[in-house]
Design a protein around this motif. Structure first.
Motif, PDB file in Angstrom:
ATOM      1  N   VAL A  52      -1.182   2.568   6.788  1.00 38.49           N
ATOM      2  CA  VAL A  52      -2.366   3.007   5.847  1.00 38.49           C
ATOM      3  C   VAL A  52      -2.890   3.336   7.089  1.00 38.49           C
ATOM      4  O   VAL A  52      -4.253   4.230   7.405  1.00 38.49           O
ATOM      5  N   ALA A  82       0.647  -1.265   0.020  1.00 40.20           N
ATOM      6  CA  ALA A  82       0.276  -0.179  -0.123  1.00 40.20           C
ATOM      7  C   ALA A  82       0.996   0.748  -0.250  1.00 40.20           C
ATOM      8  O   ALA A  82       1.841   1.444   0.718  1.00 40.20           O
ATOM      9  N   ASP A 102       1.270   6.073  -0.462  1.00 35.55           N
ATOM     10  CA  ASP A 102       0.329   7.197   0.336  1.00 35.55           C
ATOM     11  C   ASP A 102      -1.337   7.466  -0.668  1.00 35.55           C
ATOM     12  O   ASP A 102      -2.545   7.774   0.048  1.00 35.55           O
ATOM     13  N   HIS A 132      -3.161   5.206  -0.866  1.00 32.70           N
ATOM     14  CA  HIS A 132      -4.338   4.328  -0.334  1.00 32.70           C
ATOM     15  C   HIS A 132      -4.608   4.846   0.512  1.00 32.70           C
ATOM     16  O   HIS A 132      -5.431   4.474   0.925  1.00 32.70           O
ATOM     17  N   LEU A 133      -4.206   5.795   1.662  1.00 28.42           N
ATOM     18  CA  LEU A 133      -3.968   6.396   3.216  1.00 28.42           C
ATOM     19  C   LEU A 133      -5.028   7.398   2.087  1.00 28.42           C
ATOM     20  O   LEU A 133      -5.881   7.638   2.910  1.00 28.42           O
TER      21      LEU A 133
END
Length: 370
Positions: free
Chosen positions: A85, A34, A36, A38-39
């Motif tokens: 995340v 994952a 940034d 996905h964040l």
């Protein structure tokens, strides 16, 4: 009182309303990790006020990715990246989070959709996809490698190990992906499975490997953690997987402790003829719910608040899921709540967004001003 915004429980998992954010591939991971993106993506969806967020199809092994950019959870690096995340998202949202565990089978090693989605050959940087049988997904593609017994055991153990990683991450529920033409669906459909051993030919044999994967995952995580299945209830191709077989499969899942069914359709064959229209898959969910008694999620062109409300109020499904509609309008549950006179949970930083004249959207939120 809105039925869409009434609470619902999937086993021991309690949801504040019946709105589900369906898993949506982002093709934005790095070696399965994952990023940034996905964040940002999961973070803003987790502030939407929905009852449940399902993380996108997450590969259980590197060869099981649809594209090189697929999210994965087969390694320690993958686990650490997703942990970062999830920790950030959970600091600001109490929304329950599920994860969809997947293996692409013969649809693996493909370009991302915005680059055409075609198969990437090994000499082009891709890899050899695996499948129940050496039958290509499309006529112009080379055949995948048929899984032997060692391969079947490797894939099953990959699902187990990934489920255990999800449980360590504090994920609230697991959804096994047996839809959209990916590996578990390929075993179910006679269009993709021509095996002559104990995993092919009859319905009982075609169900055997997907059921074995479910059993292994169910046994690998705590009993309180719901494990459900997303399936394509029909291939939309004559002679393929259909609703009647889906009912039999789901009844077998119920006997094994399946917590829910997420009823989608199609994906296993380019010959499919899908009758697209508003709520075009809701009747599939309705049948699954009626014939199995399992909590059922309806999905597919559910876009309007009154439409979603009617699906729940009429008992056609227990929950409704949105995918593209949620990408287009990440505050869809807020807007639905205004339409239906209901409340949603929202962070206090956003309470001032409540429109003038709307007094119930965020409940008893009190806003001062300096």
């Amino acid at each position: 009182m809105s039925q869409l915004f009434s609470p619902f429980s999937i086993a021991d998992l309690h949801l504040k309303n019946r709105i589900v954010i369906a898993p949506m591939c982002q093709y934005s991971a790095e070696n399965g990790c994952a990023t940034d993106w996905h964040l940002i993506h999961l973070g803003h969806l987790a502030l939407s006020g929905a009852g449940l967020l399902i993380i996108e199809a997450t590969a259980v092994e590197a060869e099981g990715r649809i594209t090189p950019g697929d999210l994965g959870l087969w390694s320690d690096d993958n686990e650490r990246a997703l942990k970062r995340v999830l920790a950030a998202v959970r600091r600001h949202s109490s929304m329950p989070i599920a994860i969809q565990l997947a293996h692409a089978g013969r649809k693996a090693s493909s370009h991302v959709p915005w680059e055409g989605g075609q198969l990437i050959l090994p000499e082009q940087g891709g890899w050899h996809p695996v499948a129940p049988s050496a039958i290509a997904h499309a006529p112009d593609e080379p055949a995948p490698l048929a899984l032997d017994r060692a391969g079947l055991q490797r894939v099953l153990q990959a699902f187990v190990a990934t489920a255990q990683r999800a449980q360590r991450l504090g994920i609230d529920a697991i959804e096994l992906h047996a839809a959209h033409g990916y590996l578990l669906h390929q075993f179910l459909s006679p269009l993709a499975n021509s095996r002559e051993d104990e995993y092919g030919s009859s319905l009982e044999k075609r169900m055997r490997f997907p059921l074995a994967v479910f059993d292994a995952v169910r046994a690998a995580v705590p009993a309180a953690m719901p494990v459900g299945v997303r399936l394509s209830a029909t291939d939309w191709v004559e002679g393929g997987w259909d609703l009647e077989q889906s009912v039999v499969f789901s009844q077998a899942l119920r006997e094994r402790g399946c917590a829910f069914i997420h009823a989608s359709s199609g994906g296993v064959s380019p010959r499919q003829e899908i009758p697209l229209g508003p709520g075009y898959q809701v009747s599939l969910a309705e049948t699954m719910r009626r014939e199995t008694g399992l909590p059922t999620i309806a999905v597919g062109l559910i876009t309007e608040a009154l439409q979603a409300e009617a699906i729940i109020a009429e008992g056609r499904a227990d929950l409704v899921a949105l995918a593209r509609g949620m990408l287009f309008d990440p505050r869809w549950p807020w807007h639905a709540a205004v339409t239906l006179g209901a409340e949603v949970e929202a962070p206090p930083q956003y309470w001032r967004a409540q429109p003038r004249g709307v007094t119930t959207l965020f409940g008893d939120a009190k806003i001062g001003q300096r």
